[in-house]
Design an enzyme around this catalytic site. Sequence first.
Site, mmCIF file in Angstrom:
data_model
loop_
_atom_site.group_PDB
_atom_site.id
_atom_site.type_symbol
_atom_site.label_atom_id
_atom_site.label_comp_id
_atom_site.label_asym_id
_atom_site.label_seq_id
_atom_site.Cartn_x
_atom_site.Cartn_y
_atom_site.Cartn_z
ATOM 1 N N ARG A 167 0.832 -1.219 0.000
ATOM 2 C CA ARG A 167 0.000 0.000 0.000
ATOM 3 C C ARG A 167 0.865 1.268 0.000
ATOM 4 O O ARG A 167 0.559 2.266 0.671
ATOM 5 C CB ARG A 167 -0.946 0.035 1.215
ATOM 6 C CG ARG A 167 -1.962 -1.056 1.259
ATOM 7 C CD ARG A 167 -2.977 -0.989 0.110
ATOM 8 N NE ARG A 167 -3.950 -2.021 0.282
ATOM 9 C CZ ARG A 167 -3.756 -3.281 -0.151
ATOM 10 N NH1 ARG A 167 -2.662 -3.612 -0.809
ATOM 11 N NH2 ARG A 167 -4.680 -4.187 0.062
ATOM 12 N N SER A 241 -11.075 -0.385 3.125
ATOM 13 C CA SER A 241 -10.336 -0.565 4.387
ATOM 14 C C SER A 241 -9.821 0.779 4.872
ATOM 15 O O SER A 241 -9.108 1.459 4.140
ATOM 16 C CB SER A 241 -9.117 -1.468 4.162
ATOM 17 O OG SER A 241 -9.548 -2.688 3.628
ATOM 18 N N GLU A 337 -5.362 4.247 5.942
ATOM 19 C CA GLU A 337 -4.966 4.055 4.544
ATOM 20 C C GLU A 337 -5.322 5.286 3.677
ATOM 21 O O GLU A 337 -4.512 5.689 2.841
ATOM 22 C CB GLU A 337 -5.673 2.798 4.015
ATOM 23 C CG GLU A 337 -5.162 2.340 2.678
ATOM 24 C CD GLU A 337 -5.910 1.112 2.169
ATOM 25 O OE1 GLU A 337 -5.754 0.026 2.752
ATOM 26 O OE2 GLU A 337 -6.656 1.245 1.184
HETATM 27 C C1 LIG Z 1 -15.501 -0.147 -1.309
HETATM 28 C C2 LIG Z 1 -14.011 0.096 -1.486
HETATM 29 C C3 LIG Z 1 -13.163 -0.985 -1.604
HETATM 30 C C4 LIG Z 1 -11.785 -0.775 -1.779
HETATM 31 N N1 LIG Z 1 -10.965 -1.868 -1.892
HETATM 32 C C5 LIG Z 1 -9.641 -1.702 -2.076
HETATM 33 C C6 LIG Z 1 -8.782 -2.842 -2.221
HETATM 34 O O1 LIG Z 1 -9.226 -3.977 -2.230
HETATM 35 N N2 LIG Z 1 -7.462 -2.622 -2.380
HETATM 36 C C7 LIG Z 1 -6.940 -1.364 -2.410
HETATM 37 O O2 LIG Z 1 -5.710 -1.245 -2.557
HETATM 38 N N3 LIG Z 1 -7.724 -0.263 -2.275
HETATM 39 C C8 LIG Z 1 -9.051 -0.397 -2.115
HETATM 40 N N4 LIG Z 1 -9.858 0.699 -1.971
HETATM 41 C C9 LIG Z 1 -9.264 2.041 -1.965
HETATM 42 C C10 LIG Z 1 -9.310 2.752 -3.341
HETATM 43 O O3 LIG Z 1 -10.272 2.179 -4.181
HETATM 44 C C11 LIG Z 1 -7.958 2.725 -4.055
HETATM 45 O O4 LIG Z 1 -6.962 3.297 -3.249
HETATM 46 C C12 LIG Z 1 -8.007 3.483 -5.386
HETATM 47 O O5 LIG Z 1 -6.798 3.274 -6.098
HETATM 48 C C13 LIG Z 1 -8.221 4.989 -5.226
HETATM 49 O O6 LIG Z 1 -8.457 5.504 -6.520
HETATM 50 P P1 LIG Z 1 -9.171 6.889 -6.720
HETATM 51 O O7 LIG Z 1 -9.102 7.219 -8.176
HETATM 52 O O8 LIG Z 1 -10.522 6.885 -6.127
HETATM 53 O O9 LIG Z 1 -8.189 7.842 -5.913
HETATM 54 P P2 LIG Z 1 -8.578 9.161 -5.096
HETATM 55 O O10 LIG Z 1 -9.287 8.787 -3.846
HETATM 56 O O11 LIG Z 1 -9.215 10.147 -5.983
HETATM 57 O O12 LIG Z 1 -7.119 9.660 -4.708
HETATM 58 C C14 LIG Z 1 -6.317 8.938 -3.809
HETATM 59 C C15 LIG Z 1 -4.938 9.585 -3.735
HETATM 60 O O13 LIG Z 1 -4.277 9.507 -4.994
HETATM 61 C C16 LIG Z 1 -4.014 10.817 -5.521
HETATM 62 N N5 LIG Z 1 -4.253 10.732 -6.957
HETATM 63 C C17 LIG Z 1 -5.363 10.255 -7.585
HETATM 64 N N6 LIG Z 1 -5.169 10.245 -8.906
HETATM 65 C C18 LIG Z 1 -3.928 10.737 -9.124
HETATM 66 C C19 LIG Z 1 -3.148 10.984 -10.292
HETATM 67 N N7 LIG Z 1 -3.605 10.709 -11.518
HETATM 68 N N8 LIG Z 1 -1.897 11.510 -10.150
HETATM 69 C C20 LIG Z 1 -1.415 11.781 -8.915
HETATM 70 N N9 LIG Z 1 -2.104 11.587 -7.774
HETATM 71 C C21 LIG Z 1 -3.342 11.057 -7.884
HETATM 72 C C22 LIG Z 1 -4.970 11.728 -4.785
HETATM 73 O O14 LIG Z 1 -4.485 13.077 -4.746
HETATM 74 C C23 LIG Z 1 -5.001 11.082 -3.406
HETATM 75 O O15 LIG Z 1 -3.835 11.400 -2.696
HETATM 76 C C24 LIG Z 1 -11.249 0.543 -1.806
HETATM 77 C C25 LIG Z 1 -12.128 1.638 -1.688
HETATM 78 C C26 LIG Z 1 -13.503 1.409 -1.549
HETATM 79 C C27 LIG Z 1 -14.420 2.594 -1.444
#
Ligand SMILES: Cc1cc2nc3c(=O)[nH]c(=O)nc-3n(C[C@H](O)[C@H](O)[C@H](O)COP(=O)(O)OP(=O)(O)OC[C@H]3O[C@@H](n4cnc5c(N)ncnc54)[C@H](O)[C@@H]3O)c2cc1C
Length: 341
Positions: A167, A241, A337
Site C-alpha cells: 500500500r 479498508s 490508509e
Molecule cells: C468499497 C471500497 C473498496 C476498496 N478496496 C480496495 C482494495 O481492495 N485494495 C486497495 O488497494 N484499495 C481499495 N480501496 C481504496 C481505493 O479504491 C484505491 O486506493 C483506489 O486506487 C483509489 O483511486 P481513486 O481514483 O478513487 O483515488 P482518489 O481517492 O481520488 O485519490 C487517492 C490519492 O491519490 C491521488 N491521486 C489520484 N489520482 C492521481 C493521479 N492521476 N496523479 C497523482 N495523484 C493522484 C490523490 O491526490 C489522493 O492522494 C477501496 C475503496 C472502496 C471505497
Amino acid sequence: MNMPQIETHVSLKPYNTFGIDVPARHFVRVTTLAALRSVLSLPALQAMPRLILGGGSNILLTQPFDGLVIKLALLGKAQVSEDDEAVHVKAMAGENWHDFVCWTIQQGWAGLENLSLIPGTVGASPIQNIGAYGVEMKDCFHSLTALEVSTGTVHTFDHAACRFAYRDSMFKHVAPGHYIILDVTFRLPKKPQWHTSYGEVQAELARQGVVELSAQAISDAICTIRRRKLPDPAQIGNAGSFFKNPVVSTVLAESLKKQFNQMPTYPQPDGTTKLAAGWLIDQCGWKGHVEGAVGVYEKQALVLINRGGAAGSEICNLAKRIQHSVMAKFGIEIEPEPLIL
Ligand SMILES: Cc1cc2nc3c(=O)[nH]c(=O)nc-3n(C[C@H](O)[C@H](O)[C@H](O)COP(=O)(O)OP(=O)(O)OC[C@H]3O[C@@H](n4cnc5c(N)ncnc54)[C@H](O)[C@@H]3O)c2cc1C
C-alpha cells in the site's frame, strides 16, 4: 481554447465515496494534458493548495478544501506492444479501474483479475499500489508517465523508480500533487499464473462450479465476494479498508500470538509478519459499532462508514478512538490508509 471551466464553491459530495459534503474553493475537470497545463499555468491558482482527484475512493475530507481540486478525466486505453511473453497495455489516468480490468479480460488478457471491483481510477492505482486477494498492481506494472508540476516536465517512471511496497509507493513520499500521473502501462503475461490460494476465493470458485480457471472466472468469483463483504459506496459511504494491516517484527508477532492464540499472522518474505488490522479492531469490540451518523461496518471491522450526513471529522474521531483501543490492547499502531485532508 484549452482552458476548461473553473468553477467556484463546488460541493465535493459527488466526488468522494465517503459522501462527505464539503466545498472546494475551485474545481476543474480536465480531459487533456494541454488543458491540465493551461490550468496549472494560471498565476491566480498557482500558489493555492491542489488536490488531484480520481474517483475519490481513498480520501477523507474533514474540512472545506481551500484550494484547487483537479478532477482528472483523461481517457483512453489500448495495447501498445507485444513480445513473446506479454502484451503491454496503456490506460489513461482517468479510466475507471474496474472497467479497465474488465476490458483486459474481454481482450483475453490475464493478470489483473484479482483486482476486480476495486473502486477508483487507473491513475491512482500506483499511488498506494492497490492490492487484493494475493495480487498487487505492481505485479503487472510496467511504467507510467507523470507530469512534474513544478517544472512542467513529463517523466517516465519504471518499476524500480516507483519503489512499490505494501500500500505504498514513492508517490506517497513526495509533496501531494508534485507529480500528476497521466497514464499507466501494464505488462500482462501471455501465460497467466492464477492466484487462488485465498480460502474464500477457492470456496467461491467451487460454489460457482468452476472446473477450469480463467481470468473471467476468477474475476466473477472476486466480484461476488466483494459485493457480499463490502458496502457499495453508492448506498453506504466508505473508503474500503480504513486501516492498513500492520507489519511487525516476527519476534513481536510470536510473543503476541502466545498471548492471543487466535490471532492471524502472515509471515512475509522479508522476515517481517503482517497482522490483520480487521481482527485486531474486531477484538476491541468495534465491529458493527454505531455512533450517530458514523459507524464500523457490521460485516468488516476495517471499514468505517458514513451512515448519512456525517462530517469527515466525525469519521476521523472514530478512527482515532479505534487506533487508541488497538494500541491499548495489543500495543500495535494501526495506520489509516486514505489521505485525510
Ligand atoms: C468499497 C471500497 C473498496 C476498496 N478496496 C480496495 C482494495 O481492495 N485494495 C486497495 O488497494 N484499495 C481499495 N480501496 C481504496 C481505493 O479504491 C484505491 O486506493 C483506489 O486506487 C483509489 O483511486 P481513486 O481514483 O478513487 O483515488 P482518489 O481517492 O481520488 O485519490 C487517492 C490519492 O491519490 C491521488 N491521486 C489520484 N489520482 C492521481 C493521479 N492521476 N496523479 C497523482 N495523484 C493522484 C490523490 O491526490 C489522493 O492522494 C477501496 C475503496 C472502496 C471505497
